[in-house]
Design a protein around this motif. Sequence first.
Motif, PDB file in Angstrom:
ATOM      1  N   ALA A  56       0.358   4.136   0.785  1.00  0.00           N
ATOM      2  CA  ALA A  56       0.133   5.048   1.923  1.00  0.00           C
ATOM      3  C   ALA A  56       0.759   4.518   3.216  1.00  0.00           C
ATOM      4  O   ALA A  56       0.846   5.235   4.210  1.00  0.00           O
ATOM      5  N   HIS A  57       1.182   3.234   3.204  1.00  0.00           N
ATOM      6  CA  HIS A  57       1.757   2.636   4.426  1.00  0.00           C
ATOM      7  C   HIS A  57       3.094   3.291   4.743  1.00  0.00           C
ATOM      8  O   HIS A  57       3.824   3.691   3.827  1.00  0.00           O
ATOM      9  N   ARG A  58       3.458   3.364   6.021  1.00  0.00           N
ATOM     10  CA  ARG A  58       4.701   4.045   6.407  1.00  0.00           C
ATOM     11  C   ARG A  58       5.943   3.413   5.764  1.00  0.00           C
ATOM     12  O   ARG A  58       6.961   4.070   5.596  1.00  0.00           O
ATOM     13  N   GLU A 100       6.312  10.739   2.828  1.00  0.00           N
ATOM     14  CA  GLU A 100       6.062  11.664   3.943  1.00  0.00           C
ATOM     15  C   GLU A 100       6.121  10.957   5.303  1.00  0.00           C
ATOM     16  O   GLU A 100       6.180  11.596   6.344  1.00  0.00           O
ATOM     17  N   ALA A 131       5.338   5.304   1.999  1.00  0.00           N
ATOM     18  CA  ALA A 131       5.007   6.728   1.800  1.00  0.00           C
ATOM     19  C   ALA A 131       6.208   7.614   2.152  1.00  0.00           C
ATOM     20  O   ALA A 131       6.733   7.545   3.268  1.00  0.00           O
ATOM     21  N   ALA A 186       5.392   4.527  -4.914  1.00  0.00           N
ATOM     22  CA  ALA A 186       5.295   5.630  -3.951  1.00  0.00           C
ATOM     23  C   ALA A 186       6.501   6.570  -4.040  1.00  0.00           C
ATOM     24  O   ALA A 186       6.549   7.578  -3.337  1.00  0.00           O
ATOM     25  N   ASP A 245       0.847  -1.199   0.000  1.00  0.00           N
ATOM     26  CA  ASP A 245       0.000   0.000   0.000  1.00  0.00           C
ATOM     27  C   ASP A 245       0.887   1.255   0.000  1.00  0.00           C
ATOM     28  O   ASP A 245       1.663   1.460   0.929  1.00  0.00           O
TER      29      ASP A 245
END
Length: 330
Positions: free
Chosen positions: A164-166, A171, A169, A207, A162
């Motif tokens: 968006a997973h740390r 950020e 991602a 990502a 994913d």
Amino acid sequence: MNSPSSPRWGILGPGGIARAFTSDLRTAGLDVAAVGSRRRETAEAFAADFAIPHAHGSYEELVADPDVDIVYIATPHPMHAANALLALAAGKHVLVEKAFTLNAAEALEVRDAAAERGLLAMEAMWTRYLPHMVRIRELVESGALGEVRAVTADHTQLLPSDPAHRINALELGGGALLDLGVYPVSFAWDILGEPLSIAAAARIGDAGSDTEVATIMTHASGALSTSISASRAAGPNTATIIGTEARIDIDSVWYTATSFRLVSPDGTVIEEFRSDIDGRGMQYQALAAERYLAEGRTDSDVLPIDETVAIMATLDEIRDLVGVHYPGEE
Ligand SMILES: NC(=O)C1=CN([C@@H]2O[C@H](COP(=O)(O)OP(=O)(O)OC[C@H]3O[C@@H](n4cnc5c(N)ncnc54)[C@H](OP(=O)(O)O)[C@@H]3O)[C@@H](O)[C@H]2O)C=CC1
Ligand SMILES: O=C1CO[C@H](CO)[C@@H](O)[C@@H]1O
């Protein structure tokens, strides 16, 4: 194991690893006094699970708690520096999860803030404190391997894809290098010291962060180290230290409490080490921190803060080579 003067721990960022660490502190009988989350309900649930007396609904409240002496920081890497500076400003010692910060500049800020206040700032590179690593350093220092010519290690896991997973991602400090590669790079530093030159290659995922990274480093001793980190596939997770007289083969998973063999060039096993520990083994770094504080020391002898800063600089250089930069770094 607890004495009346034992430092009291505060847990900041009660996510996955904070749970494993707190469980190990409990197993070792250490004093966990408080937990702080961005959400009071999360702190309360975590406190209930581990019978922790104080649950705080913000990190500010946690670091202000007079019953806390040392704060364990377990947020994603980009938050480590701000969280550590917050705790240090409140007069608390800090044990900060790996990667210590996002980059060397942030690590320097944390180091300097701790030094100004005479507080301990320590990287939670728990592997270095495990019993098998202590024995490995003894063997290397004793000359049992002869001259060390090469170190190899991989840290590879099948982690969430994913974006968006740390782990992915940008950020949130995503990328295999800072999350996984920090272990083999730190290991090479531990055994061979400073790298003089670095070559690196990576594959960049959707990502924009590194999903696989390979590095070859040449060290001041003249030896070489290689490391692979990968977050999309699980490899052997073994490590080897190759010397002129013998080698050490560390079994999977080499950076957790495990076994190893000292082997002569003809294959004879000279020594075999098996780990027999309680829990995951994250308590050893905490016990070391407690020992430093009891001795009035503000630095680790196993991983001094200056080495942590230098390791972050190595990771910066590898990221430069493979073109991964975090928001605000360009
Ligand atoms: N030593 C080891 O073996 C391991 C170390 N780690 C390290 O620990 C750190 C945390 O990893 P992990 O526990 O897996 O992460 P999690 O996502 O499980 O937990 C991180 C916690 O940080 C807090 N947090 C603060 N700001 C943010 C944000 N912007 N986004 C998400 N969470 C935030 C959250 O707690 P709340 O909202 O409640 O405050 C969250 O629960 C990383 O630096 C990682 O490298 C991770 C796994 C293993
Ligand atoms: O240090 C670590 C060890 O393995 C984890 C996955 O299980 C990583 O994500 C982590 O950051």
